[in-house]
Scaffold this motif. Structure first.
Motif, PDB file in Angstrom:
ATOM      1  N   ASP A 397      86.295  17.758  87.225  1.00  0.00           N
ATOM      2  CA  ASP A 397      85.916  19.170  87.167  1.00  0.00           C
ATOM      3  C   ASP A 397      85.799  19.601  85.710  1.00  0.00           C
ATOM      4  O   ASP A 397      85.976  18.789  84.791  1.00  0.00           O
ATOM      5  N   ASP A 398      85.508  20.877  85.503  1.00  0.00           N
ATOM      6  CA  ASP A 398      85.331  21.395  84.143  1.00  0.00           C
ATOM      7  C   ASP A 398      86.601  21.271  83.313  1.00  0.00           C
ATOM      8  O   ASP A 398      86.552  20.996  82.112  1.00  0.00           O
ATOM      9  N   ASN A 399      87.747  21.488  83.935  1.00  0.00           N
ATOM     10  CA  ASN A 399      89.008  21.396  83.197  1.00  0.00           C
ATOM     11  C   ASN A 399      89.235  19.982  82.665  1.00  0.00           C
ATOM     12  O   ASN A 399      89.678  19.807  81.521  1.00  0.00           O
ATOM     13  N   GLN A 400      88.948  18.993  83.482  1.00  0.00           N
ATOM     14  CA  GLN A 400      89.113  17.622  83.007  1.00  0.00           C
ATOM     15  C   GLN A 400      88.113  17.295  81.898  1.00  0.00           C
ATOM     16  O   GLN A 400      88.462  16.617  80.928  1.00  0.00           O
ATOM     17  N   LEU A 401      86.892  17.807  82.016  1.00  0.00           N
ATOM     18  CA  LEU A 401      85.904  17.582  80.963  1.00  0.00           C
ATOM     19  C   LEU A 401      86.396  18.164  79.640  1.00  0.00           C
ATOM     20  O   LEU A 401      86.314  17.510  78.587  1.00  0.00           O
ATOM     21  N   LEU A 402      86.924  19.389  79.672  1.00  0.00           N
ATOM     22  CA  LEU A 402      87.440  20.012  78.452  1.00  0.00           C
ATOM     23  C   LEU A 402      88.640  19.240  77.910  1.00  0.00           C
ATOM     24  O   LEU A 402      88.810  19.107  76.686  1.00  0.00           O
ATOM     25  N   GLN A 403      89.457  18.726  78.790  1.00  0.00           N
ATOM     26  CA  GLN A 403      90.615  17.925  78.366  1.00  0.00           C
ATOM     27  C   GLN A 403      90.159  16.656  77.649  1.00  0.00           C
ATOM     28  O   GLN A 403      90.733  16.260  76.629  1.00  0.00           O
ATOM     29  N   ILE A 404      89.128  16.010  78.189  1.00  0.00           N
ATOM     30  CA  ILE A 404      88.600  14.796  77.559  1.00  0.00           C
ATOM     31  C   ILE A 404      88.071  15.096  76.163  1.00  0.00           C
ATOM     32  O   ILE A 404      88.355  14.371  75.205  1.00  0.00           O
ATOM     33  N   ILE A 405      87.312  16.180  76.021  1.00  0.00           N
ATOM     34  CA  ILE A 405      86.769  16.540  74.706  1.00  0.00           C
ATOM     35  C   ILE A 405      87.898  16.787  73.713  1.00  0.00           C
ATOM     36  O   ILE A 405      87.845  16.333  72.566  1.00  0.00           O
ATOM     37  N   SER A 406      88.945  17.460  74.160  1.00  0.00           N
ATOM     38  CA  SER A 406      90.077  17.755  73.267  1.00  0.00           C
ATOM     39  C   SER A 406      90.767  16.486  72.784  1.00  0.00           C
ATOM     40  O   SER A 406      91.330  16.465  71.690  1.00  0.00           O
ATOM     41  N   GLN A 407      90.752  15.437  73.610  1.00  0.00           N
ATOM     42  CA  GLN A 407      91.465  14.213  73.251  1.00  0.00           C
ATOM     43  C   GLN A 407      90.593  13.191  72.517  1.00  0.00           C
ATOM     44  O   GLN A 407      91.083  12.144  72.100  1.00  0.00           O
ATOM     45  N   LEU A 408      89.312  13.504  72.355  1.00  0.00           N
ATOM     46  CA  LEU A 408      88.448  12.597  71.608  1.00  0.00           C
ATOM     47  C   LEU A 408      88.822  12.603  70.127  1.00  0.00           C
ATOM     48  O   LEU A 408      89.267  13.616  69.582  1.00  0.00           O
ATOM     49  N   GLU A 409      88.606  11.466  69.460  1.00  0.00           N
ATOM     50  CA  GLU A 409      88.722  11.444  68.013  1.00  0.00           C
ATOM     51  C   GLU A 409      87.556  12.215  67.415  1.00  0.00           C
ATOM     52  O   GLU A 409      86.588  12.558  68.100  1.00  0.00           O
ATOM     53  N   GLY A 410      87.621  12.485  66.105  1.00  0.00           N
ATOM     54  CA  GLY A 410      86.561  13.224  65.442  1.00  0.00           C
ATOM     55  C   GLY A 410      85.219  12.506  65.534  1.00  0.00           C
ATOM     56  O   GLY A 410      85.156  11.278  65.465  1.00  0.00           O
ATOM     57  N   GLN A 411      84.150  13.283  65.678  1.00  0.00           N
ATOM     58  CA  GLN A 411      82.811  12.734  65.863  1.00  0.00           C
ATOM     59  C   GLN A 411      81.818  13.404  64.912  1.00  0.00           C
ATOM     60  O   GLN A 411      82.023  14.537  64.475  1.00  0.00           O
ATOM     61  N   LEU A 412      80.733  12.690  64.630  1.00  0.00           N
ATOM     62  CA  LEU A 412      79.659  13.278  63.834  1.00  0.00           C
ATOM     63  C   LEU A 412      78.941  14.378  64.618  1.00  0.00           C
ATOM     64  O   LEU A 412      78.650  15.442  64.080  1.00  0.00           O
ATOM     65  N   THR A 413      78.647  14.106  65.880  1.00  0.00           N
ATOM     66  CA  THR A 413      77.880  15.066  66.680  1.00  0.00           C
ATOM     67  C   THR A 413      78.450  15.223  68.077  1.00  0.00           C
ATOM     68  O   THR A 413      79.168  14.358  68.578  1.00  0.00           O
ATOM     69  N   GLY A 414      78.086  16.338  68.698  1.00  0.00           N
ATOM     70  CA  GLY A 414      78.259  16.559  70.127  1.00  0.00           C
ATOM     71  C   GLY A 414      76.979  17.203  70.626  1.00  0.00           C
ATOM     72  O   GLY A 414      76.321  17.933  69.878  1.00  0.00           O
ATOM     73  N   THR A 415      76.622  16.955  71.875  1.00  0.00           N
ATOM     74  CA  THR A 415      75.381  17.504  72.421  1.00  0.00           C
ATOM     75  C   THR A 415      75.663  18.181  73.748  1.00  0.00           C
ATOM     76  O   THR A 415      76.448  17.674  74.556  1.00  0.00           O
ATOM     77  N   ILE A 416      75.025  19.327  73.980  1.00  0.00           N
ATOM     78  CA  ILE A 416      75.127  20.044  75.252  1.00  0.00           C
ATOM     79  C   ILE A 416      73.725  20.136  75.848  1.00  0.00           C
ATOM     80  O   ILE A 416      72.791  20.627  75.204  1.00  0.00           O
ATOM     81  N   LEU A 417      73.587  19.651  77.076  1.00  0.00           N
ATOM     82  CA  LEU A 417      72.340  19.777  77.828  1.00  0.00           C
ATOM     83  C   LEU A 417      72.594  20.775  78.947  1.00  0.00           C
ATOM     84  O   LEU A 417      73.387  20.511  79.858  1.00  0.00           O
TER      85      LEU A 417
END
Length: 499
Positions: A397-417
């Motif tokens: 669900d959306d909550n898990q998606l947000l949790q995953i993003i929070s736990q990612l290491e730093g990135q050059l880019t992110g994309t939203i479609l």
């Protein structure tokens, strides 16, 4: 002509006994020139000359530095087909990519040349009682630049790090990348010629050969070196960063390192244009054989029938794209090894692999998928696979998606479609993503980095070692300078632009 020698100031030098050759990855055979690795004495000489050159070069007018940078671009352009053919023989990349990267390199040099024609880039500031404080930006000193494996021109000998450092008033010593030493030497010859023709101080530029790490280690530890630029692996960049931090006088290392560049697809976007997105991303994942630092290596969506259809479609379209040669056998081996390491994790599943016979050092594009729960629990699934590979994570669900993003290491880019109907709900996603990346792309692809003032090419560690700076665009010059103030000085003693 490629000599295999080191360029130290205005001279060629080859005093060492260690030699190596570059490889043609398409033919899987060595290229003919033997390159002589720089000796400890040659390294010391290059740094000493750079330090001496700094005394004069930091005070050379912007007009003259601008002429130098434009002259470098002109001399590289004058190399013509020789440069393109050497590039292709050392990388396995096609002629179009070689010419495109050359164009970007020339554009960067001329852009920085135009920037420093006036002193506005130094941000001169006057304030205080009776205007007694005058502040501006001054160069740090000699800079070491490490050539990048995946961009022999735009991120290497005369790439963005070198161009911006020279523009700032810093002499540059390049540690040439061993995979494309011939391309590097041709560019070094152009820089040397431009330096002589524009009467730059001897030692303003040097190019040193090295197949191993010893030359780079000695350069970073050298007390006369004041900053380092690096594009490459997390392991390599972190090693340089640690070395620089352990010096008696620590120096900054501006390293651009690993990134998996997460892409988030909303449910409404899948419902509206899943097939179009699949084709666009199949092309992006395989562009340049996936050997871009902004390659979309991670795709996130919410479990649904539409996401399942999309994953299978993405797999089919990616697998249908012709295989191409990677930059080097070592890079191809690492791609296979790292891809297998992800695919073999519990709960991971291969969706599609490019089929058919492929030649040696050619990469088979792969799409894999995994559940959001498994991704959260297993850091090994977060690792970059450098090449035409992407992992699709199916979130609960959306909550898990947000949790995953929070736990990612730093990135050059992110994309939203997303679709317009999503706009009202996107703020939490944008805010969460903003804390993990240097740039957010909306309804596009991360591959492709425009060389313009507003570009941020950097991000939280380990995307880069200092997220306050960009490695692309005019603002990249700020990496090689520091703030400096005069207080209470008579006007006669101040630089003209501070009066």
């Amino acid at each position: 002509m490629i000599t295999g020698k080191n360029y130290i100031g205005n001279t060629l030098s080859a005093n060492g006994v260690v030699t190596y050759q570059t490889l043609n990855p398409k033919l899987n055979t060595p290229n003919p020139t033997s390159f002589v690795e720089a000796t400890s004495e040659e390294i010391d000489l290059a740094v000493a000359l750079a330090s001496q050159a700094f005394d004069a070069y930091q005070n050379i007018s912007g007009d003259k530095r601008s002429a130098f940078l434009h002259a470098i671009a002109d001399e590289i352009e004058a190399l013509g087909d020789t440069l393109v053919e050497t590039y292709m023989s050392e990388t396995g990349l096609p002629e179009g990519r070689a010419k495109g990267e050359r164009g970007r390199t020339l554009g960067q040099l001329r852009m920085f040349g135009d920037l420093v024609k006036t002193e506005d880039w130094r941000n001169p500031t006057i304030s205080g009682e009776a205007n007694e404080l005058r502040q501006y930006l001054i160069p740090l000193g000699p800079v070491v630049v490490f050539g990048a494996s995946n961009f022999p021109l735009a991120y290497s000998t005369a790439g963005g790090d070198t161009a911006s450092a020279l523009a700032a008033g810093c002499p540059v010593i390049v540690k040439s990348h061993p995979m494309h030493a011939g391309t590097g030497e041709l560019v070094a010859s152009a820089i040397q010629k431009a330096a002589q023709n524009t009467e730059m101080p001897k030692g303003v530029f040097s190019n040193l050969n090295s197949a191993g790490i010893e030359v780079g280690v000695q350069l970073v530890k050298h007390p006369m070196v004041k900053a380092v630029g690096f594009t490459g692996s997390i392991r390599g960049g972190r090693a340089l960063y640690d070395l620089a931090s352990q010096r008696d006088e620590p120096i900054p290392v501006f390293a651009e390192m690993g990134s998996i560049n997460p892409v988030i697809i909303t449910q409404k976007a899948l419902e509206a244009r899943a097939s179009e997105i699949a084709q666009t991303y199949a092309n992006s994942i395989t562009l340049g054989v996936g050997q871009f630092c902004t390659n979309p290596g991670l795709i996130l969506g919410i479990k649904s029938a539409e996401l399942t259809i999309f994953i299978n479609d993405l797999g089919e379209k990616t697998a249908a794209i012709d295989a191409h040669c990677m930059l080097h056998p070592n890079i191809h081996t690492a791609y296979e090894k790292n891809g297998e390491a992800v695919i073999n994790q519990p709960d991971a599943r291969v969706v599609a692999v490019h089929q058919g016979e492929i030649e040696e050092n050619y990469a088979q594009a792969k799409i894999s998928t995994v559940s959001g729960d498994a991704f959260l629990k297993n850091p090994k699934l977060h690792q970059e696979v450098f090449g035409p590979f992407s992992l699709v994570v199916q979130c609960d669900d959306d909550n898990q998606l947000l949790q995953i993003i929070s736990q990612l290491e730093g990135q050059l880019t992110g994309t939203i479609l997303a679709e317009k109907e999503d706009y009202k709900d996107l703020s939490p996603l944008v805010e969460r993503l903003q804390n993990r990346v240097g740039r957010i792309i909306f309804n596009g692809v991360p591959t492709g980095v425009a060389v313009v003032d507003a570009m941020t090419h950097g991000g939280p560690y380990p995307a880069s070692t200092d997220s306050r700076f960009t490695a692309v665009g005019n603002q990249a010059i700020k990496r090689w300078v520091r703030l400096f103030s005069y207080q209470g000085f008579p006007e006669e003693l101040l630089p003209g632009f501070l009066k």
